[in-house]
Scaffold this motif. Structure first.
Motif, PDB file in Angstrom:
ATOM      1  N   LEU A   1     -34.721 -54.537 -78.289  1.00  0.00           N
ATOM      2  CA  LEU A   1     -33.726 -55.601 -78.390  1.00  0.00           C
ATOM      3  C   LEU A   1     -32.940 -55.491 -79.688  1.00  0.00           C
ATOM      4  N   TYR A   2     -33.641 -55.182 -80.762  1.00  0.00           N
ATOM      5  CA  TYR A   2     -32.941 -55.041 -82.040  1.00  0.00           C
ATOM      6  C   TYR A   2     -31.931 -53.896 -81.974  1.00  0.00           C
ATOM      7  N   GLU A   3     -32.332 -52.764 -81.403  1.00  0.00           N
ATOM      8  CA  GLU A   3     -31.427 -51.624 -81.312  1.00  0.00           C
ATOM      9  C   GLU A   3     -30.189 -51.990 -80.489  1.00  0.00           C
ATOM     10  N   GLN A   4     -30.358 -52.786 -79.443  1.00  0.00           N
ATOM     11  CA  GLN A   4     -29.208 -53.255 -78.672  1.00  0.00           C
ATOM     12  C   GLN A   4     -28.271 -54.096 -79.530  1.00  0.00           C
ATOM     13  N   SER A   5     -28.854 -55.004 -80.300  1.00  0.00           N
ATOM     14  CA  SER A   5     -28.047 -55.925 -81.105  1.00  0.00           C
ATOM     15  C   SER A   5     -27.250 -55.196 -82.180  1.00  0.00           C
ATOM     16  N   ALA A   6     -27.749 -54.043 -82.612  1.00  0.00           N
ATOM     17  CA  ALA A   6     -27.116 -53.321 -83.716  1.00  0.00           C
ATOM     18  C   ALA A   6     -25.752 -52.750 -83.346  1.00  0.00           C
ATOM     19  N   THR A   7     -25.486 -52.606 -82.043  1.00  0.00           N
ATOM     20  CA  THR A   7     -24.194 -52.047 -81.615  1.00  0.00           C
ATOM     21  C   THR A   7     -23.459 -52.925 -80.600  1.00  0.00           C
ATOM     22  N   GLU A   8     -24.006 -54.074 -80.291  1.00  0.00           N
ATOM     23  CA  GLU A   8     -23.389 -54.963 -79.298  1.00  0.00           C
ATOM     24  C   GLU A   8     -22.183 -55.680 -79.913  1.00  0.00           C
ATOM     25  N   ILE A   9     -20.996 -55.484 -79.348  1.00  0.00           N
ATOM     26  CA  ILE A   9     -19.801 -56.115 -79.914  1.00  0.00           C
ATOM     27  C   ILE A   9     -19.371 -57.368 -79.156  1.00  0.00           C
ATOM     28  N   ASP A  10     -19.996 -57.645 -78.020  1.00  0.00           N
ATOM     29  CA  ASP A  10     -19.686 -58.873 -77.289  1.00  0.00           C
ATOM     30  C   ASP A  10     -20.399 -60.032 -77.984  1.00  0.00           C
ATOM     31  N   PRO A  11     -19.660 -61.011 -78.524  1.00  0.00           N
ATOM     32  CA  PRO A  11     -20.285 -62.079 -79.303  1.00  0.00           C
ATOM     33  C   PRO A  11     -21.339 -62.864 -78.528  1.00  0.00           C
ATOM     34  N   LYS A  12     -21.024 -63.205 -77.267  1.00  0.00           N
ATOM     35  CA  LYS A  12     -21.962 -64.007 -76.477  1.00  0.00           C
ATOM     36  C   LYS A  12     -23.241 -63.227 -76.190  1.00  0.00           C
ATOM     37  N   ARG A  13     -23.086 -61.960 -75.834  1.00  0.00           N
ATOM     38  CA  ARG A  13     -24.254 -61.143 -75.538  1.00  0.00           C
ATOM     39  C   ARG A  13     -25.101 -60.960 -76.793  1.00  0.00           C
ATOM     40  N   ARG A  14     -24.455 -60.769 -77.912  1.00  0.00           N
ATOM     41  CA  ARG A  14     -25.203 -60.589 -79.164  1.00  0.00           C
ATOM     42  C   ARG A  14     -25.961 -61.857 -79.544  1.00  0.00           C
ATOM     43  N   GLN A  15     -25.341 -62.995 -79.346  1.00  0.00           N
ATOM     44  CA  GLN A  15     -26.035 -64.260 -79.590  1.00  0.00           C
ATOM     45  C   GLN A  15     -27.297 -64.339 -78.743  1.00  0.00           C
TER      46      GLN A  15
END
Length: 606
Positions: A538-552
């Motif tokens: 999950l952390y690795e996903q968050s490190a490159t996720e640019i969609d604000p809602k998805r990152r939240q």
């Protein structure tokens, strides 16, 4: 609310989700973190000549021990260091980037942010000098990156992951530096921003960019670009106090105006005296009652002491609610067993009962957070989550509300029962006794009494291990077994706070951030020794996720995973509380930097 000090620069971007919002063109606005700053409104006087304001007297009962912010995570050291050092930018209480050494904040419009989100270019202010007269250039920014990421240096700023996404820091010219990232980086504005983004002078630290980093004279006598510089000899020992069974050294640091500071009419004070050491109550008394101190840090006072100072005439308390959470960390390893090399709390030996989720859940149900929060008065609120700010990242879910009956049921199911009727549960000949380590602080002693009452009620014996703050958070964890990174106890009571972007904060609990003897206890802050590949993913996903809602949602999911598995037990959402003399003006607190971040603007009213 305190009136904001007039600034000579113009914020150009809401900080946290700036690149994400621009890249996705969603048009959303960041919801700023709630910050309560009181005293009453006081107009800032017209700026006067540099050094015309006499002496500013600061007091931190938790004495600073090092003035290199890249070699410590302790707030006491960061507060003192920030008086001298500056980052490229910082973040104010509205979540807006404020330039310090940067000439402007990068945006897509000015060409600073790359359209693909993989680089950011910072333009630097011209004519800035270090406090020894040497010019500040982009080479200092690059060197700071090399220093922070050098494994031999064992920088704490590197350990918390702020710079992990960077592949290169390119010097374009003396006043332009380009930061390259391995991938799209939604947290582009964390490196070189805030207190752990301060820039170090290459000409001073280059000889100490290695295993000898702790030997640098500038660790105690810094050379910065900020408004004040430290007067030799730097941190000067004063008295030695005996507090209970702990010997506490007090010290003093004297600052003078930096003669090379770029704003001609600043700083205002001719001298700063920062005293370190003593007790919270004495610090509050000297600031609020006698007026012998202008500003006192970290005054988390219990209600009965707060009541004493309600009628104080010389000063007042100010509260800054940000992201800080007081919590109990649960050790997943056995602090009472040693490896062949003498390491305790080693991954070789799981904890005898905190390895059982039912036991951890029982402890979480047993603790009355509301009663603990009452001890903090207006400076504390009960909380059940780990990540609580910025508010859009706060989980709506609540876990493990106070339920001692459920706690007892879980311990019964786990096989822990009081077989000899002595009031303490046991299993296979082992008593359920826990040692909790915490800093010597009156509020912690009172919290301990609540914990003792709660845990005794479910058949658990709890033993306090009170450690001086300078020992518990020492810059060199190898030097003392009581350093919190070594976690030689069953539980630790401490607090964490997140950055405006939660990425580095949530990285703390990745499996590769576990401090151990093999990495000199410097890999990161996962002191609980928790290992969960799903969390890592999950952390690795968050490190490159640019969609604000998805990152939240990723961050909320990560928080919930930590809390549900009882990696820690959150207790109190804490305000940073300080005491300020009634004559002091210009203070503009932010939860994303130190109290001293804008000390160049502090003044004294007539």
């Amino acid at each position: 609310m305190m009136k904001r000090t007039t600034r000579t620069y113009t914020p150009s971007l809401v900080f946290l989700a700036a690149i994400m919002l621009l890249l996705t063109a969603c048009g959303e606005q960041l919801i700023p973190t709630q910050v309560t700053v009181m005293p009453t409104n006081t107009p800032t006087p017209t700026p006067s000549a540099r050094g015309s304001g006499g002496t500013l007297r600061l007091l931190n009962w938790d004495a600073p021990v090092i003035l290199n912010p890249h070699l410590t995570l302790s707030t006491k050291d960061l507060e003192a260091s920030r008086i001298t050092y500056e980052p490229l930018a910082s973040v104010d209480k509205e979540g807006v980037l404020i330039p310090f050494l940067a000439a402007e904040i990068p945006t897509l419009e000015n060409g600073g942010l790359a359209a693909d989100g993989k680089s950011v270019t910072w333009k630097l202010k011209r004519g800035v000098k270090w406090s020894d007269g040497e010019p500040f250039t982009a080479a200092d920014v690059r060197f700071t990156y090399e220093y922070i990421t050098n494994p031999d240096v064992a920088s704490t700023s590197g350990a918390v992951g702020l710079y992990a996404a960077i592949t290169d820091v390119e010097v374009i010219d003396d006043y332009t530096v380009k930061i390259h990232f391995a991938d799209v980086n939604p947290a582009w504005a964390l490196p070189f921003v805030g207190v752990q983004g301060v820039i170090l002078p290459r000409h001073i630290f280059e000889p100490y960019n290695g295993a000898n980093a702790m030997e640098a004279p500038a660790n105690m006598l810094p050379v910065g670009t900020g408004p004040y510089r430290v007067v030799p000899p730097g941190i000067k020992p004063q008295e030695v106090l005996l507090l209970g069974t702990q010997i506490v050294e007090t010290n003093k640091i004297v600052f003078e105006p930096n003669p090379y500071f770029r704003e001609a009419d600043k700083p205002y004070f001719s001298k700063i005296e920062l005293r370190g050491g003593g007790t919270i109550n004495e610090a509050a008394r000297l600031c609020l009652e006698t007026g012998d101190v202008d500003y006192a840090f970290a005054l988390q006072l219990p209600p009965e002491d707060l009541a004493r100072f309600e009628t104080a005439t010389q000063g007042k308390l100010i509260s800054n609610f940000g992201s800080a959470v007081e919590r109990i960390l649960l050790n997943r390893t056995d602090p009472n067993r040693e490896t062949a090399s003498g390491e305790r709390s080693s991954l070789e030996f799981p904890h005898p009962f905190f390895s059982d989720k039912k036991v951890r859940q029982a402890f979480a149900y047993a603790i009355d957070r509301a009663s603990i929060a009452e001890l903090y008065g207006p400076a504390g609120k009960p909380t059940y989550n780990n990540l609580i700010a910025p508010p859009q990242y706060a989980s709506p879910n609540t876990f493990y509300e106070y339920n001692p009956a459920q706690a007892q049921k879980l311990l019964d199911e786990a096989g822990w029962r009081d077989t000899d009727n002595d009031g303490i549960r046991d299993k296979d000949g082992m008593k359920m006794q826990v040692v909790i380590e915490y800093e010597i602080k009156s509020i912690y002693d009172q919290v301990f009494l609540v914990l003792k009452k709660n845990l005794n009620a479910i058949g658990v014996e709890i033993i306090p291990k009170r450690v001086d703050a300078s020992v518990m958070s020492s810059a060199d964890p190898a030097s003392t077994p009581d350093n919190w990174l070594r976690f030689n106890a069953d539980m630790i009571m401490t607090w964490y706070f997140s950055d405006p972007d939660p990425g580095p904060y949530m990285q703390i609990w990745t499996s590769y951030s576990i401090p151990q003897q093999a990495n000199n206890w410097s890999a990161g802050g996962n002191v609980e020794r928790w290992y969960n590949p799903a969390y890592d993913a999950l952390y690795e996903q968050s490190a490159t996720e640019i969609d604000p809602k998805r990152r939240q949602q990723l961050f909320i999911q990560m928080n919930d995973m930590l809390i549900e598995d009882v990696v820690m037990i959150p207790l109190v959402h804490m305000a940073d509380v300080a005491g300020v003399n009634n004559t002091l003006t210009g203070i503009d607190l932010t939860p994303w930097d130190t109290n001293t971040w804008n000390i160049k603007d502090w003044r004294r009213s007539p």
